[in-house]
Design a protein around this motif. Structure first.
Motif, PDB file in Angstrom:
ATOM      1  N   LEU A 290       0.844  -1.194   0.000  1.00  0.00           N
ATOM      2  CA  LEU A 290       0.000   0.000   0.000  1.00  0.00           C
ATOM      3  C   LEU A 290       0.884   1.250   0.000  1.00  0.00           C
ATOM      4  O   LEU A 290       1.779   1.387   0.831  1.00  0.00           O
ATOM      5  CB  LEU A 290      -0.905   0.012   1.231  1.00  0.00           C
ATOM      6  N   THR A 291       0.630   2.152  -0.951  1.00  0.00           N
ATOM      7  CA  THR A 291       1.378   3.404  -1.083  1.00  0.00           C
ATOM      8  C   THR A 291       0.405   4.572  -1.050  1.00  0.00           C
ATOM      9  O   THR A 291      -0.633   4.533  -1.716  1.00  0.00           O
ATOM     10  CB  THR A 291       2.182   3.434  -2.398  1.00  0.00           C
ATOM     11  N   VAL A 292       0.759   5.600  -0.281  1.00  0.00           N
ATOM     12  CA  VAL A 292      -0.083   6.800  -0.208  1.00  0.00           C
ATOM     13  C   VAL A 292       0.586   7.921  -1.005  1.00  0.00           C
ATOM     14  O   VAL A 292       1.815   8.033  -1.036  1.00  0.00           O
ATOM     15  CB  VAL A 292      -0.297   7.250   1.258  1.00  0.00           C
ATOM     16  N   HIS A 293      -0.266   8.746  -1.653  1.00  0.00           N
ATOM     17  CA  HIS A 293       0.213   9.876  -2.458  1.00  0.00           C
ATOM     18  C   HIS A 293      -0.499  11.130  -1.970  1.00  0.00           C
ATOM     19  O   HIS A 293      -1.712  11.108  -1.711  1.00  0.00           O
ATOM     20  CB  HIS A 293      -0.098   9.655  -3.944  1.00  0.00           C
ATOM     21  N   PHE A 294       0.234  12.237  -1.864  1.00  0.00           N
ATOM     22  CA  PHE A 294      -0.368  13.482  -1.377  1.00  0.00           C
ATOM     23  C   PHE A 294       0.488  14.657  -1.822  1.00  0.00           C
ATOM     24  O   PHE A 294       1.657  14.498  -2.212  1.00  0.00           O
ATOM     25  CB  PHE A 294      -0.492  13.467   0.153  1.00  0.00           C
ATOM     26  N   LEU A 295      -0.115  15.834  -1.747  1.00  0.00           N
ATOM     27  CA  LEU A 295       0.583  17.061  -2.096  1.00  0.00           C
ATOM     28  C   LEU A 295       1.066  17.751  -0.830  1.00  0.00           C
ATOM     29  O   LEU A 295       0.319  17.887   0.143  1.00  0.00           O
ATOM     30  CB  LEU A 295      -0.334  18.005  -2.879  1.00  0.00           C
ATOM     31  N   GLN A 296       2.310  18.203  -0.888  1.00  0.00           N
ATOM     32  CA  GLN A 296       2.873  18.971   0.229  1.00  0.00           C
ATOM     33  C   GLN A 296       3.663  20.119  -0.361  1.00  0.00           C
ATOM     34  O   GLN A 296       4.651  19.907  -1.077  1.00  0.00           O
ATOM     35  CB  GLN A 296       3.761  18.095   1.122  1.00  0.00           C
ATOM     36  N   GLN A 297       3.208  21.318  -0.075  1.00  0.00           N
ATOM     37  CA  GLN A 297       3.805  22.515  -0.650  1.00  0.00           C
ATOM     38  C   GLN A 297       3.860  22.414  -2.175  1.00  0.00           C
ATOM     39  O   GLN A 297       4.864  22.710  -2.811  1.00  0.00           O
ATOM     40  CB  GLN A 297       5.211  22.755  -0.072  1.00  0.00           C
ATOM     41  N   ASN A 298       2.717  21.960  -2.735  1.00  0.00           N
ATOM     42  CA  ASN A 298       2.535  21.829  -4.185  1.00  0.00           C
ATOM     43  C   ASN A 298       3.503  20.842  -4.831  1.00  0.00           C
ATOM     44  O   ASN A 298       3.765  20.918  -6.040  1.00  0.00           O
ATOM     45  CB  ASN A 298       2.661  23.195  -4.881  1.00  0.00           C
ATOM     46  N   GLU A 299       4.032  19.943  -4.051  1.00  0.00           N
ATOM     47  CA  GLU A 299       4.896  18.892  -4.597  1.00  0.00           C
ATOM     48  C   GLU A 299       4.294  17.532  -4.250  1.00  0.00           C
ATOM     49  O   GLU A 299       3.832  17.312  -3.124  1.00  0.00           O
ATOM     50  CB  GLU A 299       6.324  18.991  -4.027  1.00  0.00           C
ATOM     51  N   LEU A 300       4.320  16.614  -5.229  1.00  0.00           N
ATOM     52  CA  LEU A 300       3.760  15.286  -5.029  1.00  0.00           C
ATOM     53  C   LEU A 300       4.694  14.448  -4.160  1.00  0.00           C
ATOM     54  O   LEU A 300       5.882  14.328  -4.441  1.00  0.00           O
ATOM     55  CB  LEU A 300       3.541  14.588  -6.376  1.00  0.00           C
ATOM     56  N   GLN A 301       4.148  13.888  -3.097  1.00  0.00           N
ATOM     57  CA  GLN A 301       4.897  13.026  -2.188  1.00  0.00           C
ATOM     58  C   GLN A 301       4.289  11.622  -2.226  1.00  0.00           C
ATOM     59  O   GLN A 301       3.064  11.474  -2.253  1.00  0.00           O
ATOM     60  CB  GLN A 301       4.837  13.562  -0.751  1.00  0.00           C
ATOM     61  N   SER A 302       5.123  10.611  -2.239  1.00  0.00           N
ATOM     62  CA  SER A 302       4.662   9.218  -2.242  1.00  0.00           C
ATOM     63  C   SER A 302       5.430   8.440  -1.176  1.00  0.00           C
ATOM     64  O   SER A 302       6.666   8.530  -1.107  1.00  0.00           O
ATOM     65  CB  SER A 302       4.871   8.568  -3.607  1.00  0.00           C
ATOM     66  N   VAL A 303       4.684   7.701  -0.365  1.00  0.00           N
ATOM     67  CA  VAL A 303       5.294   6.930   0.716  1.00  0.00           C
ATOM     68  C   VAL A 303       4.667   5.550   0.750  1.00  0.00           C
ATOM     69  O   VAL A 303       3.430   5.422   0.846  1.00  0.00           O
ATOM     70  CB  VAL A 303       5.097   7.620   2.090  1.00  0.00           C
ATOM     71  N   THR A 304       5.490   4.519   0.640  1.00  0.00           N
ATOM     72  CA  THR A 304       5.006   3.154   0.810  1.00  0.00           C
ATOM     73  C   THR A 304       4.930   2.870   2.302  1.00  0.00           C
ATOM     74  O   THR A 304       5.960   2.810   2.982  1.00  0.00           O
ATOM     75  CB  THR A 304       5.939   2.141   0.123  1.00  0.00           C
ATOM     76  N   ILE A 305       3.718   2.711   2.797  1.00  0.00           N
ATOM     77  CA  ILE A 305       3.560   2.558   4.250  1.00  0.00           C
ATOM     78  C   ILE A 305       3.565   1.098   4.682  1.00  0.00           C
ATOM     79  O   ILE A 305       3.443   0.809   5.880  1.00  0.00           O
ATOM     80  CB  ILE A 305       2.275   3.256   4.736  1.00  0.00           C
ATOM     81  N   GLY A 306       3.743   0.186   3.753  1.00  0.00           N
ATOM     82  CA  GLY A 306       3.911  -1.195   4.193  1.00  0.00           C
ATOM     83  C   GLY A 306       3.651  -2.226   3.115  1.00  0.00           C
ATOM     84  O   GLY A 306       2.965  -1.970   2.125  1.00  0.00           O
ATOM     85  N   VAL A 307       4.254  -3.385   3.316  1.00  0.00           N
ATOM     86  CA  VAL A 307       3.988  -4.596   2.528  1.00  0.00           C
ATOM     87  C   VAL A 307       3.677  -5.671   3.553  1.00  0.00           C
ATOM     88  O   VAL A 307       4.540  -6.068   4.334  1.00  0.00           O
ATOM     89  CB  VAL A 307       5.192  -4.992   1.651  1.00  0.00           C
ATOM     90  N   PHE A 308       2.443  -6.156   3.535  1.00  0.00           N
ATOM     91  CA  PHE A 308       1.952  -7.021   4.601  1.00  0.00           C
ATOM     92  C   PHE A 308       1.592  -8.399   4.064  1.00  0.00           C
ATOM     93  O   PHE A 308       1.007  -8.535   2.980  1.00  0.00           O
ATOM     94  CB  PHE A 308       0.733  -6.381   5.272  1.00  0.00           C
ATOM     95  N   GLU A 309       1.953  -9.401   4.843  1.00  0.00           N
ATOM     96  CA  GLU A 309       1.661 -10.775   4.434  1.00  0.00           C
ATOM     97  C   GLU A 309       0.167 -11.064   4.598  1.00  0.00           C
ATOM     98  O   GLU A 309      -0.457 -10.691   5.609  1.00  0.00           O
ATOM     99  CB  GLU A 309       2.477 -11.749   5.291  1.00  0.00           C
ATOM    100  N   LEU A 310      -0.389 -11.752   3.612  1.00  0.00           N
ATOM    101  CA  LEU A 310      -1.796 -12.169   3.645  1.00  0.00           C
ATOM    102  C   LEU A 310      -1.858 -13.613   4.105  1.00  0.00           C
ATOM    103  O   LEU A 310      -1.291 -14.498   3.459  1.00  0.00           O
ATOM    104  CB  LEU A 310      -2.436 -12.012   2.260  1.00  0.00           C
ATOM    105  N   GLU A 311      -2.519 -13.830   5.224  1.00  0.00           N
ATOM    106  CA  GLU A 311      -2.547 -15.160   5.822  1.00  0.00           C
ATOM    107  C   GLU A 311      -3.793 -15.963   5.447  1.00  0.00           C
ATOM    108  O   GLU A 311      -3.893 -17.136   5.787  1.00  0.00           O
ATOM    109  CB  GLU A 311      -2.452 -15.023   7.352  1.00  0.00           C
ATOM    110  N   GLU A 312      -4.751 -15.320   4.763  1.00  0.00           N
ATOM    111  CA  GLU A 312      -5.975 -16.015   4.377  1.00  0.00           C
ATOM    112  C   GLU A 312      -6.170 -15.939   2.861  1.00  0.00           C
ATOM    113  O   GLU A 312      -5.383 -15.313   2.149  1.00  0.00           O
ATOM    114  CB  GLU A 312      -7.181 -15.397   5.102  1.00  0.00           C
ATOM    115  N   SER A 313      -7.230 -16.549   2.399  1.00  0.00           N
ATOM    116  CA  SER A 313      -7.563 -16.509   0.979  1.00  0.00           C
ATOM    117  C   SER A 313      -7.815 -15.065   0.550  1.00  0.00           C
ATOM    118  O   SER A 313      -8.391 -14.276   1.307  1.00  0.00           O
ATOM    119  CB  SER A 313      -8.817 -17.361   0.714  1.00  0.00           C
TER     120      SER A 313
END
Length: 321
Positions: free
Chosen positions: A232-255
């Motif tokens: 999951l990656t979040v994208h947002f504007l900060q001082q009119n500049e595009l910022q992108s941060v990957t906030i995690g890669v999580f293991e899926l334990e179910e179907s």
């Protein structure tokens, strides 16, 4: 045999001694004229007209020593020959005693004192050596900087943790910093986990001031173990500049159902204190489970299919037709 002029100042006695005719002092001869010459030289120098040729070898040796201190200069070194104070009185001794007195003369070398090591100048060097060892030891500033750089290398280049134990990597660090000891993989992993905790707090504080977000998400399956991961990656504007941060890669334990994926996405946003009302758009592929997860959890109007995925799907259908 030529008689020495010294005998004109002495008269013999039967016991082997002689009497000085000037001062009537008894002088021991010991069968030679050494003591006679010494007596005349020290007691009656004004009456003695005896030249050096009349002195035997031992007497000339005593004269050279002089019975006093004499100074010689040789190669810039001052040599003092010092004898006892017996020279102040007539030497009433035998030739053997005279030779012993000269041979026991003390040689003194009053030269400049030998240079001693400048300990004050060496002290900073020794101190600096210990300081360098400490700096590269655990807890030192240079140790922390290098360890942080290794953690950055692992994280940014997606390298495995065992890379720090590789022969080539160990050789590289040895050449760059011989005093540094590379930590094992477990220590490196713990370092990265600690870094993650610090950076995640920094990012969380940064996201608090964001008004609106757009997000992208996808599922990746590791083929060796058939384990699924949700990124999951979040994208947002900060001082009119595009910022992108990957906030995690999580293991899926179910179907990978739409409902389960929606629950996981909601939990991730909650852990980062991201209000779902601030989410303006959710970009995913066109997989049925992903489409269902976004539409049922966040609303159909917020779902945006990935243009690349959609375009690729059209190409596949065109080739099939």
């Amino acid at each position: 045999m030529k008689r020495s002029k010294l005998w004109s100042y002495f008269k013999k006695e039967g016991d082997g001694n002689v009497i000085c005719t000037i001062c009537n002092k008894r002088v021991k001869t010991s069968g030679n004229t050494s003591n006679l010459a010494s007596h005349m030289k020290h007691k009656h120098p004004e009456d003695c007209d005896v030249d050096d040729k009349s002195l035997d070898k031992s007497q000339r040796k005593l004269t050279e020593c002089g019975g006093t201190s004499s100074s010689l200069s040789r190669s810039g070194v001052s040599v003092n020959l010092q004898t006892s104070d017996e020279s102040a009185k007539p030497p009433e001794t035998s030739v053997d005693t005279v030779e012993a007195s000269c041979s026991s003369a003390v040689v003194v070398f009053p030269t400049t004192k030998p240079a001693t090591p400048n300990t004050s100048a060496n002290t900073p060097k020794i101190k600096q050596a210990f300081e360098n060892v400490y700096q590269y030891s655990k807890g030192g500033a240079k140790y922390d900087r290098i360890t942080d750089a290794i953690a950055y290398f692992i994280a940014v280049d997606n390298r495995p943790f065992y890379a720090v134990e590789g022969k080539g990597f160990q050789h590289l660090i040895k050449e760059l910093a011989p005093l540094y000891k590379v930590p094992c993989r477990e220590t490196t992993k713990a370092k990265i986990d600690k870094k993650y905790d610090t950076l995640s707090k920094f990012v969380a504080d940064k996201l608090k001031n964001v008004d609106y977000f757009s997000l992208t998400t996808d599922i990746w399956t590791e083929t060796l173990t058939n384990t699924g991961y949700l990124g999951l990656t979040v994208h947002f504007l900060q001082q009119n500049e595009l910022q992108s941060v990957t906030i995690g890669v999580f293991e899926l334990e179910e179907s990978h159902t739409g409902e389960y994926i929606g629950q996981q996405l909601t939990g991730i946003l909650r852990s980062w204190n991201i209000d779902t009302e601030k989410v303006m758009a959710f970009v995913t592929d066109s997989g049925a489970n992903m489409v269902k997860a976004i539409r049922e959890t966040f609303g159909a109007h917020k779902h945006i299919p990935c243009f690349a995925q959609k375009n690729l799907s059209h190409k596949k259908n065109f080739r099939t037709e």
